[in-house]
Design a protein around this motif. Sequence first.
Motif, short mmCIF file in Angstrom:
data_model
loop_
_atom_site.label_atom_id
_atom_site.label_comp_id
_atom_site.label_asym_id
_atom_site.label_seq_id
_atom_site.Cartn_x
_atom_site.Cartn_y
_atom_site.Cartn_z
N THR A 48 2.14 5.18 -3.74
CA THR A 48 3.06 5.29 -4.65
C THR A 48 3.57 4.29 -5.25
N THR A 49 4.39 4.15 -6.50
CA THR A 49 4.64 2.87 -6.92
C THR A 49 6.16 2.83 -6.52
N VAL A 50 6.52 1.54 -6.72
CA VAL A 50 7.78 1.22 -6.02
C VAL A 50 8.30 0.09 -7.21
N THR A 51 9.28 -0.18 -7.79
CA THR A 51 10.28 -1.71 -8.23
C THR A 51 10.50 -2.70 -7.38
N VAL A 52 10.14 -3.58 -7.28
CA VAL A 52 10.60 -4.31 -6.93
C VAL A 52 12.16 -4.44 -7.08
N SER A 53 13.54 -4.86 -6.20
CA SER A 53 14.62 -4.65 -6.45
C SER A 53 15.27 -6.62 -5.99
N GLU A 54 16.70 -7.03 -6.70
CA GLU A 54 16.89 -8.08 -6.37
C GLU A 54 16.99 -8.13 -4.92
N GLY A 55 16.61 -9.29 -4.08
CA GLY A 55 16.04 -9.41 -2.93
C GLY A 55 15.55 -9.14 -1.87
N ASP A 56 14.69 -7.42 -2.51
CA ASP A 56 13.26 -6.97 -1.59
C ASP A 56 12.51 -7.80 -1.04
N SER A 57 11.73 -7.43 -0.15
CA SER A 57 10.45 -8.63 0.15
C SER A 57 9.58 -7.75 0.74
N LEU A 58 8.69 -8.17 1.18
CA LEU A 58 7.72 -7.18 1.22
C LEU A 58 7.40 -6.56 2.76
N TRP A 59 8.13 -7.62 3.00
CA TRP A 59 8.16 -7.38 5.20
C TRP A 59 9.48 -6.03 4.97
N GLY A 60 10.13 -5.99 4.02
CA GLY A 60 11.10 -5.15 4.03
C GLY A 60 10.90 -3.89 3.87
N ILE A 61 9.79 -3.84 2.38
CA ILE A 61 9.58 -2.77 1.58
C ILE A 61 8.49 -2.22 2.62
N ALA A 62 7.93 -2.72 3.76
CA ALA A 62 6.46 -2.16 4.35
C ALA A 62 7.72 -1.65 5.83
N ALA A 63 8.50 -2.51 6.16
CA ALA A 63 9.14 -1.51 7.28
C ALA A 63 9.62 -0.35 6.94
N GLU A 64 9.53 0.08 5.16
CA GLU A 64 10.62 1.00 5.10
C GLU A 64 9.32 2.39 4.74
N ARG A 65 8.85 1.70 5.29
CA ARG A 65 7.80 3.31 4.92
C ARG A 65 6.13 2.83 5.94
N PRO A 66 6.67 3.12 7.65
CA PRO A 66 5.58 3.01 8.38
C PRO A 66 4.51 4.03 8.23
N VAL A 67 3.49 3.40 8.59
CA VAL A 67 2.41 4.40 8.79
C VAL A 67 1.61 4.46 10.53
N GLU A 68 1.70 5.19 10.67
CA GLU A 68 1.41 5.82 12.17
C GLU A 68 0.06 5.18 12.11
N GLY A 69 0.72 4.68 14.03
CA GLY A 69 -0.86 3.85 14.16
C GLY A 69 -0.91 2.45 13.74
N VAL A 70 -0.13 2.22 12.40
CA VAL A 70 -0.26 0.34 12.04
C VAL A 70 1.04 -0.53 12.22
N GLU A 71 1.10 -2.00 12.53
CA GLU A 71 1.92 -2.45 12.88
C GLU A 71 2.51 -2.84 11.32
N THR A 72 3.79 -3.35 11.55
CA THR A 72 3.79 -3.90 9.84
C THR A 72 3.80 -5.18 9.51
N ALA A 73 3.41 -6.27 10.18
CA ALA A 73 2.29 -7.17 10.21
C ALA A 73 0.80 -6.32 8.97
N ASP A 74 0.18 -5.95 9.40
CA ASP A 74 -0.67 -5.32 9.12
C ASP A 74 -0.99 -4.14 7.51
N LEU A 75 0.88 -3.71 7.43
CA LEU A 75 1.31 -3.12 6.10
C LEU A 75 1.49 -3.85 5.80
N VAL A 76 1.99 -5.31 6.03
CA VAL A 76 2.23 -6.14 4.84
C VAL A 76 1.28 -6.43 3.92
N ARG A 77 0.09 -7.22 5.20
CA ARG A 77 -1.04 -7.58 4.25
C ARG A 77 -1.71 -6.40 3.73
#
Length: 145
Positions: free
Chosen positions: A91-120
């Motif tokens: 899906t597409t999200v719009t970045v808000s003030e104070g958002d980070s790539l890590w925070g966005i990835a942490a809010e959308r976990p994928v089973e079997g994938v670590e947050t660091a890999d999701l950020v990449r």
Amino acid sequence: MSRNACTAVYAFEGTAALAARPARRLTLVEGGLNRKGTAPAPRTGRLDALQLVFAILAGAAVVAAIVLASTLSDLAISSSRARALEDVATTTVTVSEGDSLWGIAAERPVEGVETADLVRWIADANALDGASLRPGQSLVVPARG
């Protein structure tokens, strides 16, 4: 006076256990003949050249096996993560003030994938070069489950 069957009378004092005893000695008997009819060479406790080569080769084989197992394990893990992210709904999200790539990835976990890999993955999918996010920027991210 009657004797009770449970009463025991010992015929020595308590100090009898402390009496000196002759020292026991073990005698090592070496001998025997090898198949040639001669006495075997005495053992020195050192490895001969063939044993040393064998020990080095065995150690190298153990190290190589550990490295190979580690490499294959890493490949299997990264392959399973890649398969998990390959079929993920986005899906597409719009970045808000104070958002980070890590925070966005942490809010959308994928089973079997670590947050660091999701950020990449998010960075690669959006061609981000490591620069910080800008408010109002659109990002392709995994859809929430």
